[in-house]
Enzyme design. Structure first.
Site, PDB file in Angstrom:
ATOM      1  N   SER A   8      37.279  -0.291  37.820  1.00 40.38           N
ATOM      2  CA  SER A   8      36.903   0.488  36.638  1.00 40.38           C
ATOM      3  C   SER A   8      37.246   1.952  36.873  1.00 40.38           C
ATOM      4  CB  SER A   8      35.406   0.356  36.383  1.00 40.38           C
ATOM      5  OG  SER A   8      34.990   1.402  35.534  1.00 40.38           O
ATOM      6  N   HIS A  32      40.166  -1.892  34.427  1.00 42.42           N
ATOM      7  CA  HIS A  32      39.056  -1.869  33.467  1.00 42.42           C
ATOM      8  C   HIS A  32      38.868  -0.427  32.983  1.00 42.42           C
ATOM      9  CE1 HIS A  32      35.219  -3.500  31.868  1.00 42.42           C
ATOM     10  NE2 HIS A  32      34.690  -2.322  32.189  1.00 42.42           N
ATOM     11  N   ASP A  34      36.652   1.984  30.620  1.00 37.86           N
ATOM     12  CA  ASP A  34      35.370   2.088  29.922  1.00 37.86           C
ATOM     13  C   ASP A  34      35.439   3.147  28.836  1.00 37.86           C
ATOM     14  OD1 ASP A  34      33.567   0.194  31.195  1.00 37.86           O
ATOM     15  OD2 ASP A  34      33.927   1.369  33.013  1.00 37.86           O
ATOM     16  N   MET A  36      33.416   4.997  25.883  1.00 43.13           N
ATOM     17  CA  MET A  36      32.033   5.271  25.448  1.00 43.13           C
ATOM     18  C   MET A  36      32.039   6.361  24.379  1.00 43.13           C
ATOM     19  SD  MET A  36      30.099   5.346  29.104  1.00 43.13           S
ATOM     20  CE  MET A  36      30.512   4.186  30.426  1.00 43.13           C
ATOM     21  N   HIS A  65      36.900  -1.887  27.704  1.00 43.10           N
ATOM     22  CA  HIS A  65      35.495  -2.215  27.426  1.00 43.10           C
ATOM     23  C   HIS A  65      34.961  -1.178  26.443  1.00 43.10           C
ATOM     24  CE1 HIS A  65      31.193  -2.552  29.350  1.00 43.10           C
ATOM     25  NE2 HIS A  65      31.218  -2.958  28.097  1.00 43.10           N
ATOM     26  N   MET A  67      32.325   0.428  24.539  1.00 43.30           N
ATOM     27  CA  MET A  67      30.879   0.674  24.364  1.00 43.30           C
ATOM     28  C   MET A  67      30.735   1.681  23.237  1.00 43.30           C
ATOM     29  SD  MET A  67      30.019   0.738  28.405  1.00 43.30           S
ATOM     30  CE  MET A  67      31.739   0.985  28.799  1.00 43.30           C
ATOM     31  N   MET A 135      26.914  -7.861  31.268  1.00 43.89           N
ATOM     32  CA  MET A 135      26.626  -6.581  31.934  1.00 43.89           C
ATOM     33  C   MET A 135      25.561  -6.805  33.008  1.00 43.89           C
ATOM     34  SD  MET A 135      28.608  -4.278  30.729  1.00 43.89           S
ATOM     35  CE  MET A 135      27.909  -2.931  31.704  1.00 43.89           C
ATOM     36  N   GLY A 140      26.771   2.493  30.390  1.00 42.09           N
ATOM     37  CA  GLY A 140      26.754   3.941  30.175  1.00 42.09           C
ATOM     38  C   GLY A 140      27.170   4.749  31.396  1.00 42.09           C
ATOM     39  N   PHE A 141      26.861   4.242  32.571  1.00 42.46           N
ATOM     40  CA  PHE A 141      27.119   5.044  33.771  1.00 42.46           C
ATOM     41  C   PHE A 141      27.543   4.160  34.934  1.00 42.46           C
ATOM     42  CE2 PHE A 141      24.098   7.199  31.105  1.00 42.46           C
ATOM     43  CZ  PHE A 141      24.632   8.485  31.023  1.00 42.46           C
ATOM     44  N   ASP A 173      30.074  -6.886  35.237  1.00 38.20           N
ATOM     45  CA  ASP A 173      30.396  -5.451  35.275  1.00 38.20           C
ATOM     46  C   ASP A 173      29.131  -4.646  35.561  1.00 38.20           C
ATOM     47  OD1 ASP A 173      31.328  -2.883  34.803  1.00 38.20           O
ATOM     48  OD2 ASP A 173      31.675  -3.176  32.656  1.00 38.20           O
ATOM     49  N   GLY A 174      29.165  -3.919  36.671  1.00 44.10           N
ATOM     50  CA  GLY A 174      28.064  -3.023  37.014  1.00 44.10           C
ATOM     51  C   GLY A 174      27.446  -3.371  38.355  1.00 44.10           C
ATOM     52  N   GLY A 175      27.513  -2.417  39.289  1.00 45.58           N
ATOM     53  CA  GLY A 175      26.894  -2.619  40.600  1.00 45.58           C
ATOM     54  C   GLY A 175      27.569  -3.693  41.431  1.00 45.58           C
ATOM     55  N   GLY A 195      33.569  -0.172  39.924  1.00 49.05           N
ATOM     56  CA  GLY A 195      33.932   1.240  39.904  1.00 49.05           C
ATOM     57  C   GLY A 195      33.650   1.866  41.252  1.00 49.05           C
TER      58      GLY A 195
END
Ligand code: DX5
Ligand code: ZN
Length: 221
Positions: A8, A32, A34, A36, A65, A67, A135, A140-141, A173-175, A195
């Site tokens: 990401s 990826h 992102d 936003m 993606h 958002m 998710m 968002g972050f 996606d995320g962590g 990311g």
């Protein structure tokens, strides 16, 4: 058995994006991106002009993606900028129409659900989408902690996808790092967005390889 690694760019150096992307290109499957809008999520990032600029530097598959509150307004701009897939959030509504619009534009179509959104709303979409994004953090972050309870939803979606015998891919996606990628793979995830665990731990190609190994290990269990 295949896994897809998707760095990401949210965690990359935006001042040096083409150089950053070149460093993941050989070991990653997708890029990826992102997007936003400051409404759907409390953050702002990039849009079609940046996708178009990046497209001049790489032939990687661009997994965008979105958002954003009103993705319909931007889908053709993303297609014209060189996006390969767009993923819209179920929470913004009109999902079936959006999927149809993406396909008519020649985009691969994805639908994402937030950590607190149940799978019910996407079950009937499985045969018609290319990608289901679960998710594993609140969108968002970058740099947030992986929410492991979300993996139950990954398992349900993967089982249904296999039962139907369709090619829809399940993305997380995320962590995502080697530890959580292995857990997510065990639950049935196939595409791994990362990311921080790639762009904060150079060399990036090595970070991609570690993620792939972990994901392959989890999916073989
Ligand atoms: C968060 C984004 C993610 C984010 C992941 O809203 O959708 O793609 O960049 O970043 P990490 O891997 O740091 O959680
Ligand atoms: Zn994302």
């Amino acid at each position: 058995m295949s896994v897809w690694i998707a760095p990401s760019v949210l965690s990359a150096d935006f001042g040096n994006l083409a150089v950053e992307v070149a460093k993941v290109e050989s070991e990653a499957d997708w890029l990826h991106i992102d997007v936003m809008d400051g409404h759907f999520v409390p953050n702002l990032t990039v849009g079609p002009p940046v996708v178009a600029s990046l497209r001049r530097h790489t032939s990687m598959f661009f997994d965008c993606h979105l958002m954003v509150d009103n993705p319909a307004r931007y889908l053709s701009a993303f297609k014209n900028s060189g996006a390969d897939s767009c993923t819209v959030h179920l929470e913004v509504g009109d999902t079936a129409e959006l999927v149809d619009k993406m396909h008519k534009l020649g985009l691969k179509a994805g639908v994402a659900i937030n950590p607190e959104t149940p799978v019910d709303g996407v079950m009937n979409l499985i045969p018609s989408v290319d990608l289901l994004l679960v998710m594993t953090v609140h969108p968002g972050f970058a740099g947030q902690e992986f929410i492991s309870s979300v993996l139950e939803k990954v398992s349900v979606l993967r089982d249904e996808r296999d039962r139907l015998g369709v090619k829809t891919l399940i993305e997380v996606d995320g962590g995502i790092d080697p530890v959580t990628a292995e857990e997510a793979a065990r639950a049935g995830a196939q595409v791994f967005v990362a990311g921080t665990s790639i762009f904060s731990t150079p060399p990036y190609d090595e970070a991609c390889r570690r993620l792939r190994e972990a994901a392959l290990k989890g999916s073989s269990m």
